[in-house]
Scaffold this motif. Structure first.
Motif, PDB file in Angstrom:
ATOM      1  N   THR A  11       1.223  -1.234   0.514  1.00 27.45           N
ATOM      2  CA  THR A  11       0.006  -0.201  -0.252  1.00 27.45           C
ATOM      3  C   THR A  11       0.849   1.183   0.354  1.00 27.45           C
ATOM      4  O   THR A  11       0.240   2.540  -0.022  1.00 27.45           O
ATOM      5  CB  THR A  11      -1.084  -0.365   1.288  1.00 27.45           C
ATOM      6  OG1 THR A  11       0.118   0.114   2.495  1.00 27.45           O
ATOM      7  CG2 THR A  11      -1.752  -1.396   1.374  1.00 27.45           C
ATOM      8  N   PHE A  13       4.736   3.756  -0.927  1.00 31.95           N
ATOM      9  CA  PHE A  13       5.167   4.595  -2.745  1.00 31.95           C
ATOM     10  C   PHE A  13       5.796   3.500  -3.794  1.00 31.95           C
ATOM     11  O   PHE A  13       4.829   3.562  -4.311  1.00 31.95           O
ATOM     12  CB  PHE A  13       6.358   5.106  -1.615  1.00 31.95           C
ATOM     13  CG  PHE A  13       7.005   5.890  -3.184  1.00 31.95           C
ATOM     14  CD1 PHE A  13       6.401   6.393  -3.497  1.00 31.95           C
ATOM     15  CD2 PHE A  13       7.943   5.601  -3.116  1.00 31.95           C
ATOM     16  CE1 PHE A  13       7.368   6.751  -4.916  1.00 31.95           C
ATOM     17  CE2 PHE A  13       9.358   6.211  -4.049  1.00 31.95           C
ATOM     18  CZ  PHE A  13       8.790   6.543  -5.182  1.00 31.95           C
ATOM     19  N   ILE A  14       5.942   2.808  -3.255  1.00 33.91           N
ATOM     20  CA  ILE A  14       6.699   1.508  -3.788  1.00 33.91           C
ATOM     21  C   ILE A  14       5.511   0.384  -4.442  1.00 33.91           C
ATOM     22  O   ILE A  14       4.931   0.493  -5.789  1.00 33.91           O
ATOM     23  CB  ILE A  14       7.874   0.549  -4.056  1.00 33.91           C
ATOM     24  CG1 ILE A  14       9.034   1.854  -3.673  1.00 33.91           C
ATOM     25  CG2 ILE A  14       8.186  -0.025  -5.007  1.00 33.91           C
ATOM     26  CD1 ILE A  14       9.931   1.162  -2.928  1.00 33.91           C
ATOM     27  N   SER A  33      -1.757  -6.085   3.882  1.00 33.02           N
ATOM     28  CA  SER A  33      -1.678  -5.436   4.707  1.00 33.02           C
ATOM     29  C   SER A  33      -1.398  -5.140   5.844  1.00 33.02           C
ATOM     30  O   SER A  33      -2.775  -6.601   6.751  1.00 33.02           O
ATOM     31  CB  SER A  33      -2.203  -3.831   4.233  1.00 33.02           C
ATOM     32  OG  SER A  33      -2.511  -2.839   4.778  1.00 33.02           O
ATOM     33  N   ARG A  34      -1.788  -4.476   6.634  1.00 33.17           N
ATOM     34  CA  ARG A  34      -1.641  -3.748   8.374  1.00 33.17           C
ATOM     35  C   ARG A  34      -3.467  -3.375   7.987  1.00 33.17           C
ATOM     36  O   ARG A  34      -3.975  -3.220   8.950  1.00 33.17           O
ATOM     37  CB  ARG A  34      -1.488  -3.030   9.230  1.00 33.17           C
ATOM     38  CG  ARG A  34       0.316  -3.627   9.797  1.00 33.17           C
ATOM     39  CD  ARG A  34       0.858  -2.821  10.115  1.00 33.17           C
ATOM     40  NE  ARG A  34       0.662  -2.031   9.470  1.00 33.17           N
ATOM     41  CZ  ARG A  34       1.604  -0.639   9.697  1.00 33.17           C
ATOM     42  NH1 ARG A  34       2.250  -0.060  10.674  1.00 33.17           N
ATOM     43  NH2 ARG A  34       1.580   0.582   9.081  1.00 33.17           N
ATOM     44  N   ARG A  81       9.923  -5.939   9.202  1.00 27.53           N
ATOM     45  CA  ARG A  81      10.754  -6.387   8.152  1.00 27.53           C
ATOM     46  C   ARG A  81      11.543  -8.044   9.067  1.00 27.53           C
ATOM     47  O   ARG A  81      10.454  -8.613   7.918  1.00 27.53           O
ATOM     48  CB  ARG A  81      11.770  -5.898   7.376  1.00 27.53           C
ATOM     49  CG  ARG A  81      12.324  -4.313   7.578  1.00 27.53           C
ATOM     50  CD  ARG A  81      12.976  -3.317   6.975  1.00 27.53           C
ATOM     51  NE  ARG A  81      12.881  -2.789   6.293  1.00 27.53           N
ATOM     52  CZ  ARG A  81      12.265  -1.353   6.873  1.00 27.53           C
ATOM     53  NH1 ARG A  81      11.999  -1.310   8.426  1.00 27.53           N
ATOM     54  NH2 ARG A  81      12.170  -0.002   6.215  1.00 27.53           N
ATOM     55  N   VAL A 160      14.358   5.281  -3.957  1.00 33.23           N
ATOM     56  CA  VAL A 160      13.225   5.054  -5.389  1.00 33.23           C
ATOM     57  C   VAL A 160      13.284   7.070  -5.511  1.00 33.23           C
ATOM     58  O   VAL A 160      12.176   7.520  -4.980  1.00 33.23           O
ATOM     59  CB  VAL A 160      12.264   4.182  -5.196  1.00 33.23           C
ATOM     60  CG1 VAL A 160      11.552   3.845  -6.345  1.00 33.23           C
ATOM     61  CG2 VAL A 160      13.221   3.089  -4.570  1.00 33.23           C
TER      62      VAL A 160
END
Ligand SMILES: NC(=O)c1ccc[n+]([C@@H]2O[C@H](COP(=O)([O-])OP(=O)(O)OC[C@H]3O[C@@H](n4cnc5c(N)ncnc54)[C@H](OP(=O)(O)O)[C@@H]3O)[C@@H](O)[C@H]2O)c1
Length: 296
Positions: A11, A13-14, A33-34, A81, A160
């Motif tokens: 969800t 930026f990348i 996702s959370r 992570r 990025v």
């Protein structure tokens, strides 16, 4: 049956950029996702179902490093992570038809502060400190899985650059307010990649079934901080830019709740493996990349 991709941490930026690109290419996109309306990290059954029959899994999950590194944030940066990576590995092991390819995000920050020479996959030296420890633990949890049917690659991603998010907004604001001079000495290297090229790397690795392991994802021509700021000022037509010396950044970073390492560490990283394997970047030069991104 539709081609399927799973985006973990999809969800941000990348992830949002990838989501859009995969949809355009006719993929069914599943997001872990959370946030509501996606597959939850606590729903192991749904994660396994999503992974079963998927062509590929891309894991981008991780608390943003743009915060003060106090104990609470350090723990969350690390655990968001390693624990997501572990959940994904365990879930792949439970699939009857596991994804062919698992790409896990890592970071170019894994290499040491380098002002003397570039860091490649083979000749690069791993650094020290908190951010490097996170990167090492992230890759260790990823490569700790032995997956008979799933090829694995860790992407050591440089900064990025893209239209909607990431570091562009803060940099543009600095320049707009006349503060777009050098940060620190200005000699520190800025390794970068256009988000479009990052997506092209994903598709390249998907096709190249002979490739696995670690890949530096950075454009072949890193610049210095001074070159970056010069280029931004030129494109944004801002003739002046006040420099921000290190002491000023130290104070400012406390005020805006971030760490100076994000702008002062010299990240000098080359995509040696990708280039050797024949990957060609669309955006080699920072001027072309920024001109494209800043174009209305
Ligand atoms: N952008 C860069 O320049 C860059 C460079 C090198 C490496 N990377 C790495 O690439 C990944 C994606 O970057 P990005 O720029 O897209 O980051 P981002 O916009 O901050 O998105 C990160 C994603 O991680 C998830 N996340 C955040 N905190 C989490 C937590 N505590 N537990 C589980 N998931 C969490 C979020 O998903 P939900 O909120 O939906 O759960 C979000 O979608 C990150 O891991 C980042 O470290 C980025």
């Amino acid at each position: 049956m539709n081609k399927k991709v799973v985006l973990a941490g999809g969800t941000g930026f990348i992830g949002s950029y990838f989501h859009h690109q995969f949809q355009n290419q006719g993929y069914e996109v599943k997001v872990i996702s959370r946030k509501p309306n996606h597959i939850s990290w606590s729903d192991r059954k749904a994660i396994i179902e999503a992974l079963d029959g998927a062509e590929l899994l891309i894991n981008l999950a991780g608390k943003s490093v743009n915060c003060r590194y106090n104990e609470k944030n350090r723990n969350e940066i690390m655990n968001s992570r390693t624990s997501t990576t572990t959940i994904l590995g365990e879930s792949i092991l439970a699939c009857s038809e596991p994804p062919e390819l698992w790409l896990n995000s890592s970071t170019a920050t894994i290499y040491r502060h380098a002002e003397d020479r570039p860091m490649t996959e083979e000749q690069g030296e791993i650094g020290t400190g908190f951010s490097v420890d996170v990167a090492k633990a992230w890759e260790e949890s990823f490569f700790s899985f032995q997956l008979p049917k799933t090829r694995q690659a860790a992407l050591r991603i440089a900064i990025v650059l893209g239209k909607d998010g990431g570091v562009m907004t803060p940099y543009q604001n600095l320049v707009r307010f006349g503060l777009g001079g050098v940060q620190g000495s200005g000699r520190q290297k800025f390794s970068w990649i256009h988000v479009k090229d990052l997506f092209r790397i994903i598709m390249f690795l998907k096709e190249r079934k002979d490739l696995s392991g670690v890949f530096n994802c950075s454009a072949p021509q890193p610049v210095s901080n001074s070159e970056l700021m010069n280029c931004l000022r030129r494109i944004m037509k801002m003739p002046v830019g006040l420099p921000a010396p290190k002491w000023m950044l130290e104070i400012g970073s406390i005020v805006i709740r971030t760490e100076t390492e994000l702008v002062l560490k010299s990240r000098w990283v080359l995509p040696e493996r990708l280039q050797r394997e024949g990957f060609r970047f669309t955006y080699n030069k920072i001027d072309d990349c920024l001109t494209h991104i800043l174009k209305k």
